[in-house]
Enzyme design. Structure first.
Site, PDB file in Angstrom:
ATOM      1  N   MET A 255      49.049  23.986  15.266  1.00  0.00           N
ATOM      2  CA  MET A 255      49.868  22.923  14.711  1.00  0.00           C
ATOM      3  C   MET A 255      49.609  21.616  15.457  1.00  0.00           C
ATOM      4  O   MET A 255      48.877  21.580  16.435  1.00  0.00           O
ATOM      5  CB  MET A 255      51.355  23.296  14.807  1.00  0.00           C
ATOM      6  CG  MET A 255      51.755  24.408  13.852  1.00  0.00           C
ATOM      7  SD  MET A 255      51.704  23.882  12.137  1.00  0.00           S
ATOM      8  CE  MET A 255      52.198  25.399  11.342  1.00  0.00           C
ATOM      9  N   CYS A 256      50.256  20.584  15.006  1.00  0.00           N
ATOM     10  CA  CYS A 256      50.053  19.249  15.541  1.00  0.00           C
ATOM     11  C   CYS A 256      51.096  18.927  16.599  1.00  0.00           C
ATOM     12  O   CYS A 256      51.998  19.701  16.872  1.00  0.00           O
ATOM     13  CB  CYS A 256      50.127  18.228  14.408  1.00  0.00           C
ATOM     14  SG  CYS A 256      49.134  18.661  12.964  1.00  0.00           S
ATOM     15  N   ARG A 257      50.954  17.771  17.218  1.00  0.00           N
ATOM     16  CA  ARG A 257      51.947  17.233  18.134  1.00  0.00           C
ATOM     17  C   ARG A 257      52.166  15.784  17.751  1.00  0.00           C
ATOM     18  O   ARG A 257      51.222  15.100  17.346  1.00  0.00           O
ATOM     19  CB  ARG A 257      51.485  17.278  19.598  1.00  0.00           C
ATOM     20  CG  ARG A 257      50.747  18.508  20.035  1.00  0.00           C
ATOM     21  CD  ARG A 257      51.457  19.788  19.791  1.00  0.00           C
ATOM     22  NE  ARG A 257      52.717  19.917  20.502  1.00  0.00           N
ATOM     23  CZ  ARG A 257      53.685  20.746  20.096  1.00  0.00           C
ATOM     24  NH1 ARG A 257      53.529  21.453  18.991  1.00  0.00           N
ATOM     25  NH2 ARG A 257      54.804  20.838  20.781  1.00  0.00           N
TER      26      ARG A 257
END
Length: 357
Positions: free
Chosen positions: A1-3
């Site tokens: 996933m992203c941040r």
């Protein structure tokens, strides 16, 4: 996933103090994020983006400045140079680990539309099953705005269409929709996605929930959600911090100072930037955070996935299976020549203490 990372300050900050200099900056997080959802992907290296609002009011009328690239954030010299030479009082930054869509600049966050800026951490459950319904729902103006292939950009187009149908023109130039309008549009966008995915998944024996950590700003107000379509599972990580200043105490080491009760500096991040446990507070699951005139407001998202019992502990099983560790860095002695992510301690985040509206 992203941040992702949001900075909203009473005074501007040099972007390098957020993006490159901290030992646990968002760029270091992109290299090895201990809180990422999917540990099968070792790095958030599928591109990055940073949007910042110019201090010159004439330049800011057309919306934020935007810099994106598909190269890993930690290996982009242009980003490092830009960050050292640029100041802003409102910054959106995002590092991407793709879960949907190809590797391209058009798929990198943040996304902008006139004065509005939007980014997302998470994913829409069974997006292919609801994509046609979503695209058929929105006006051609916002359908044609979509350039990439991500669920996140489609969610932004849905947000723009929702804001429009609430009576607010997304092309508004002064960038001041107000916190009520942005929050209402955000909540309704979540409602649409929740209801459509529930309908699309009704015949499925088991589907993973949607993780909808959305962030939007008009250059003045900031609205951020931490949401999951589950009543028992934990959402993707999200923290906030506020104080009178954000200072570098030694090379790479930062601290949020609280010299008074003012919230001159507010940050919202998927993963904390500092090693001080007391600097950060977890945003409650299934809630919406608003920054209005340097004041933080927290509202619960009350729907079928809302937990009325404030002491109820959501299951960490799903989060652990995806590599989500509901923890924050602890302050401890920094050893030279040891990467920051190898010298951290971890603990459960403290209970939110911001004003509940």
């Amino acid at each position: 996933m992203c941040r992702f990372l949001i900075f909203k300050g009473k005074q501007p900050i040099r972007l390098s103090h957020l993006l490159t200099r901290p030992a646990h900056s968002i760029i270091n997080q992109s290299f090895d994020s201990r809180l990422r959802l999917d540990r099968r992907r070792p790095m958030n290296g599928d591109g990055f983006g940073v949007a910042y609002y110019p201090l010159d009011t004439e330049l800011s009328e057309d919306g934020p400045c935007l810099f994106k690239a598909i190269t890993p954030a930690w290996n982009n010299q242009n980003l490092s140079t830009l960050a050292e030479k640029t100041k802003s009082d409102l910054v959106f930054a995002h590092v991407r680990a793709s879960t949907y869509g190809v590797l391209s600049e058009t798929n990198c966050h943040p996304f902008t539309y006139h004065s509005l800026c939007f980014m997302h951490n998470g994913g829409i459950s069974n997006f292919k099953g609801i994509k046609r319904k979503l695209l058929n729902h929105i006006k051609d103006e916002y359908l044609n705005f979509i350039q990439g292939s991500t669920d996140s950009e489609c969610a932004f187009a849905l947000f723009l269409d929702t804001l429009d149908k609430l009576g607010y023109d997304p092309k508004k130039q002064d960038g001041d929709f107000g916190n009520v309008a942005l929050r209402k549009a955000m909540l309704r966008t979540i409602d649409y996605i929740r209801d459509w995915t529930k309908e699309a998944n009704k015949d499925e024996a088991h589907v993973e929930p949607s993780l909808l950590n959305f962030a939007v700003t008009d250059g003045s107000t900031v609205v951020v959600s931490r949401y999951i379509t589950s009543k028992t599972d934990e959402a993707a990580s999200l923290h906030f911090s506020c104080g009178s200043s954000f200072v570098e105490t030694s090379p790479g080491e930062y601290r949020v100072e609280r010299l008074d009760r003012n919230q001159d500096v507010i940050m919202v991040a998927s993963e904390p930037l500092t090693f001080e446990r007391g600097d950060w507070t977890a945003v409650p699951t299934n809630s919406i955070l608003t920054i209005k005139k340097q004041t933080i407001l927290l509202h619960p998202i009350i729907d079928e996935y809302y937990q009325e019992d404030p002491l109820y502990l959501r299951s960490s099983t799903l989060a652990e299976s995806k590599g989500l560790m509901g923890s924050i860095p602890l302050a401890k002695a920094v050893e030279k020549n040891v990467p920051p992510l190898e010298r951290e301690g971890r603990t459960r985040p403290p209970t939110a203490v911001a004003h509940i509206a």
